[in-house]
Design a protein around this motif. Structure first.
Motif, PDB file in Angstrom:
ATOM      1  N   PHE A  23      47.001 -29.779  17.632  1.00 19.61           N
ATOM      2  CA  PHE A  23      48.010 -28.777  17.275  1.00 19.61           C
ATOM      3  C   PHE A  23      48.885 -28.457  18.482  1.00 19.61           C
ATOM      4  N   ILE A  24      48.261 -28.270  19.637  1.00 15.42           N
ATOM      5  CA  ILE A  24      49.022 -27.955  20.849  1.00 15.42           C
ATOM      6  C   ILE A  24      50.018 -29.073  21.147  1.00 15.42           C
ATOM      7  N   LEU A  25      49.562 -30.320  21.053  1.00 15.29           N
ATOM      8  CA  LEU A  25      50.443 -31.459  21.318  1.00 15.29           C
ATOM      9  C   LEU A  25      51.588 -31.510  20.309  1.00 15.29           C
ATOM     10  N   SER A  26      51.264 -31.368  19.029  1.00 16.86           N
ATOM     11  CA  SER A  26      52.284 -31.482  17.987  1.00 16.86           C
ATOM     12  C   SER A  26      53.304 -30.353  18.077  1.00 16.86           C
ATOM     13  N   ARG A  27      52.821 -29.126  18.289  1.00 20.76           N
ATOM     14  CA  ARG A  27      53.742 -27.994  18.339  1.00 20.76           C
ATOM     15  C   ARG A  27      54.583 -28.029  19.605  1.00 20.76           C
ATOM     16  N   LEU A  28      53.988 -28.462  20.712  1.00 18.94           N
ATOM     17  CA  LEU A  28      54.753 -28.591  21.957  1.00 18.94           C
ATOM     18  C   LEU A  28      55.923 -29.548  21.770  1.00 18.94           C
ATOM     19  N   LEU A  29      55.637 -30.732  21.245  1.00 19.27           N
ATOM     20  CA  LEU A  29      56.677 -31.747  21.095  1.00 19.27           C
ATOM     21  C   LEU A  29      57.694 -31.353  20.028  1.00 19.27           C
ATOM     22  N   GLY A  30      57.205 -30.881  18.874  1.00 22.32           N
ATOM     23  CA  GLY A  30      58.114 -30.534  17.786  1.00 22.32           C
ATOM     24  C   GLY A  30      59.013 -29.361  18.125  1.00 22.32           C
ATOM     25  N   ALA A  31      58.430 -28.314  18.700  1.00 23.80           N
ATOM     26  CA  ALA A  31      59.212 -27.112  19.008  1.00 23.80           C
ATOM     27  C   ALA A  31      60.225 -27.367  20.118  1.00 23.80           C
ATOM     28  N   THR A  32      59.843 -28.155  21.116  1.00 26.38           N
ATOM     29  CA  THR A  32      60.784 -28.424  22.203  1.00 26.38           C
ATOM     30  C   THR A  32      61.906 -29.358  21.742  1.00 26.38           C
ATOM     31  N   ALA A  33      61.608 -30.268  20.799  1.00 26.77           N
ATOM     32  CA  ALA A  33      62.664 -31.116  20.239  1.00 26.77           C
ATOM     33  C   ALA A  33      63.682 -30.261  19.489  1.00 26.77           C
ATOM     34  N   ARG A  34      63.194 -29.293  18.695  1.00 26.46           N
ATOM     35  CA  ARG A  34      64.103 -28.388  17.978  1.00 26.46           C
ATOM     36  C   ARG A  34      64.900 -27.518  18.944  1.00 26.46           C
ATOM     37  N   LEU A  35      64.210 -27.031  19.975  1.00 29.73           N
ATOM     38  CA  LEU A  35      64.873 -26.187  20.963  1.00 29.73           C
ATOM     39  C   LEU A  35      65.974 -26.961  21.684  1.00 29.73           C
ATOM     40  N   TYR A  36      65.686 -28.196  22.056  1.00 32.49           N
ATOM     41  CA  TYR A  36      66.681 -29.025  22.748  1.00 32.49           C
ATOM     42  C   TYR A  36      67.937 -29.186  21.894  1.00 32.49           C
ATOM     43  N   LEU A  37      67.758 -29.451  20.603  1.00 35.25           N
ATOM     44  CA  LEU A  37      68.900 -29.709  19.739  1.00 35.25           C
ATOM     45  C   LEU A  37      69.897 -28.552  19.780  1.00 35.25           C
ATOM     46  N   VAL A  38      69.400 -27.325  19.640  1.00 31.70           N
ATOM     47  CA  VAL A  38      70.299 -26.176  19.583  1.00 31.70           C
ATOM     48  C   VAL A  38      70.851 -25.836  20.965  1.00 31.70           C
ATOM     49  N   VAL A  39      70.013 -25.909  21.989  1.00 30.99           N
ATOM     50  CA  VAL A  39      70.491 -25.621  23.352  1.00 30.99           C
ATOM     51  C   VAL A  39      71.601 -26.597  23.731  1.00 30.99           C
ATOM     52  N   THR A  76      52.316 -26.766   7.727  1.00 30.17           N
ATOM     53  CA  THR A  76      52.222 -25.345   7.370  1.00 30.17           C
ATOM     54  C   THR A  76      50.754 -24.938   7.234  1.00 30.17           C
ATOM     55  N   GLY A  77      50.031 -25.583   6.330  1.00 27.19           N
ATOM     56  CA  GLY A  77      48.663 -25.158   6.032  1.00 27.19           C
ATOM     57  C   GLY A  77      47.665 -25.409   7.135  1.00 27.19           C
ATOM     58  N   MET A  78      47.933 -26.398   8.015  1.00 25.05           N
ATOM     59  CA  MET A  78      47.016 -26.707   9.115  1.00 25.05           C
ATOM     60  C   MET A  78      47.665 -26.456  10.463  1.00 25.05           C
ATOM     61  N   ASP A  79      48.692 -25.616  10.456  1.00 24.10           N
ATOM     62  CA  ASP A  79      49.454 -25.305  11.662  1.00 24.10           C
ATOM     63  C   ASP A  79      49.219 -23.840  12.023  1.00 24.10           C
ATOM     64  N   GLN A  80      48.706 -23.611  13.228  1.00 24.26           N
ATOM     65  CA  GLN A  80      48.356 -22.258  13.629  1.00 24.26           C
ATOM     66  C   GLN A  80      49.569 -21.335  13.671  1.00 24.26           C
ATOM     67  N   GLU A  81      50.745 -21.868  14.055  1.00 21.69           N
ATOM     68  CA  GLU A  81      51.928 -21.008  14.127  1.00 21.69           C
ATOM     69  C   GLU A  81      52.272 -20.442  12.753  1.00 21.69           C
ATOM     70  N   MET A  82      52.324 -21.309  11.747  1.00 20.59           N
ATOM     71  CA  MET A  82      52.689 -20.865  10.405  1.00 20.59           C
ATOM     72  C   MET A  82      51.593 -19.995   9.788  1.00 20.59           C
ATOM     73  N   TYR A 126      50.041 -34.759  13.622  1.00 18.56           N
ATOM     74  CA  TYR A 126      49.371 -33.984  12.580  1.00 18.56           C
ATOM     75  C   TYR A 126      48.390 -34.824  11.774  1.00 18.56           C
ATOM     76  N   GLY A 127      48.474 -36.163  11.889  1.00 21.97           N
ATOM     77  CA  GLY A 127      47.536 -37.025  11.166  1.00 21.97           C
ATOM     78  C   GLY A 127      46.076 -36.716  11.462  1.00 21.97           C
ATOM     79  N   PRO A 128      45.689 -36.566  12.746  1.00 21.38           N
ATOM     80  CA  PRO A 128      44.302 -36.214  13.040  1.00 21.38           C
ATOM     81  C   PRO A 128      43.870 -34.878  12.433  1.00 21.38           C
ATOM     82  N   LEU A 129      44.774 -33.885  12.391  1.00 26.30           N
ATOM     83  CA  LEU A 129      44.437 -32.608  11.755  1.00 26.30           C
ATOM     84  C   LEU A 129      44.181 -32.806  10.259  1.00 26.30           C
ATOM     85  N   LEU A 130      45.004 -33.625   9.616  1.00 24.08           N
ATOM     86  CA  LEU A 130      44.812 -33.911   8.202  1.00 24.08           C
ATOM     87  C   LEU A 130      43.455 -34.560   7.962  1.00 24.08           C
TER      88      LEU A 130
END
Length: 484
Positions: A123-139, A248-254, A411-415
């Protein structure tokens, strides 16, 4: 419009966020930070989660991708609806019955400590990469629109924005984010509606006429019928189901926001309401993409992909719409980053450091635990800065593709872990779990790298998430034994 004026508007918007944060974070404790004292209003959570789910990637990339994929994203949207229903009636009852603060505690109870830590780690790896990719786009878009003309470097822009996020999440965590996300979602949707309304007026078309023109240009096509294509309709729908179940269902943030609601019934209403609103909003984003592609040739805009929407707004829309767009864009930025840093802090403190478990850290006083949590929060902000600079160096033309690709691998390993725990009663050899959860994504990468040699014309798409999860499930089965 003057970049200086746009910059002042950005600062004023942030001041409003600070006011909300100050009002909601007074007397905040670790329970406030992690789960909002289990007292969040379900309607606020549902509305605020729309902004978190959409993010800047949706705001910019989904309309931009219509020129390439038409309304193909609607295939994934169908899967999203089915996935949310599965989360509401399968996962939420489990989380509430076990009274979880971190959803990965379930893996500890059912599968063992290594499975628990593997789930939290991915989760830490997935959220780190996903959130920073989204952040980069808008910045990056803010940099082009405003800050390049003020001679402010990209790294400083990112540092300041992360500092802003830290200021308003540092104390209140989830308790604050529930309210700030509601404000940000409102601004984002107002921006979406304003842009659609203005383009409609400029094109001077009825709804039926605009859809007819989109169809003539191939912009409104939804379903892809070729099974070999990564966009094949069945692949996309099934992928949409599992994207929601995992992201969503296996993501701690959501889930951190969802389970901050007091009762299961209200939490379920929260997600069902989110599903309805999200379906309407994503459909509107696709329609906006069609309008942008109809309007661009009329004004001589040749930009495509992620650059199309900003190019039309900044070059051809009036000042008032530019201001609304800027506020909406920033509103799309903050929910994807503030919730991620908060959830990563929670997962690290609870799941990896054991702040609630008996032992050395768990035995610390409340003041020491708060100081530890704040130190972790700062560390993640620094890591976000580093990763945004990495994405700047990569500079992909369509970040939504990058984000979904990262999700398939992380997220595959979480699934696989959650599915094994819920669908079997077998006992794992816990020490071997990390080998399986790391090995499966690596095998997927090998398959994708050599897909042309192995599968002729077949190309992997979002189904890689299910393949990854299935490989983890199979590997866990091999290292398990029957429960007597």
């Amino acid at each position: 419009m003057s970049p200086v004026l746009l910059f002042c508007i950005l600062i004023a918007y942030f001041a409003l966020l600070l006011g909300v944060a100050w009002a909601t974070s007074r007397n905040a404790t670790n329970d406030s930070f992690f789960i909002g004292n289990k007292s969040s209003n379900w309607m606020l959570v549902a509305f605020g989660m729309v902004g978190t789910t959409l993010s800047g990637a949706t705001f910019i990339s989904v309309p931009g991708a219509v020129g390439r994929d038409g309304f193909g994203y609607a295939q994934i949207l169908i899967g999203y609806v089915i996935g949310y229903i599965a989360v509401v009636y399968l996962l939420l009852p489990l989380y509430y019955r076990l009274k979880l603060t971190s959803i990965y505690s379930y893996l500890d109870m059912r599968l063992g400590r290594r499975a628990y830590q593997s789930g939290a780690g991915f989760f830490i790896l997935s959220r780190l990469l996903g959130a920073t990719a989204r952040l980069y786009l808008v910045v990056n878009i803010l940099q082009v629109i405003i800050l390049d003309s003020l001679a402010i470097p990209f790294w400083l822009t990112t540092l300041v924005i992360l500092g802003m996020i830290l200021i308003y999440t540092y104390q209140g965590g989830v308790k604050t984010i529930v309210w700030t996300d509601t404000l940000q979602t409102s601004c984002m949707l107002i921006g979406l509606l304003a842009c659609v309304g203005f383009l409609f007026s400029q094109l001077d078309l009825t709804l039926a006429q605009s859809l007819a023109q989109m169809q003539e240009r191939g912009l409104s096509r939804v379903f892809t019928s070729s099974p070999d294509s990564p966009s094949f309709w069945l692949k996309q729908i099934v992928a949409g189901i599992f994207i929601v179940i995992t992201m969503t269902g296996m993501d701690q943030e959501m889930m951190q926001k969802t389970i901050s609601v007091k009762t299961l019934a209200d939490s379920q209403k929260n997600l069902l309401t989110l599903t309805l609103v999200l379906t309407i909003v994503l459909s509107l984003f696709l329609f906006l993409g069609g309008l942008l592609h109809l309007y661009a040739p009329l004004v001589g805009v040749t930009a495509s992909g992620d650059q199309l929407f900003p190019a039309i707004v900044t070059g051809h829309l009036p000042a008032a719409v530019q201001v609304i767009f800027l506020i909406a864009l920033v509103s799309a930025l903050f929910p994807s980053a503030d919730g991620a840093i908060t959830a990563l802090t929670s997962t690290t403190c609870i799941d990896l450091l054991g702040i609630h478990r008996p032992g050395y850290i768990g035995a610390l006083g409340e003041g020491a635990k708060i100081r530890l949590r704040k130190s972790v929060h700062l560390a993640y902000a620094a890591l976000f800065l580093l990763l945004v600079l990495v994405f700047k160096a990569i500079d992909s033309p369509s970040m939504i593709v990058v984000i979904l690709k990262l999700a398939a691998y992380t997220y595959g390993p979480l699934l696989g872990l959650f599915a094994f725990g819920m669908l079997t009663t077998r006992i794992l050899r816990d020490r071997l779990v990390p080998l399986v959860t790391i090995g499966a994504p690596l095998l997927c990468a090998v398959l994708e790298l050599h897909q042309t040699q192995l599968f002729a014309s077949y190309r992997f798409g979002l189904e890689m998430l299910m393949i990854n999860g299935s490989l983890v499930f199979a590997g866990l089965y091999l290292i398990s034994k029957k429960q007597h």
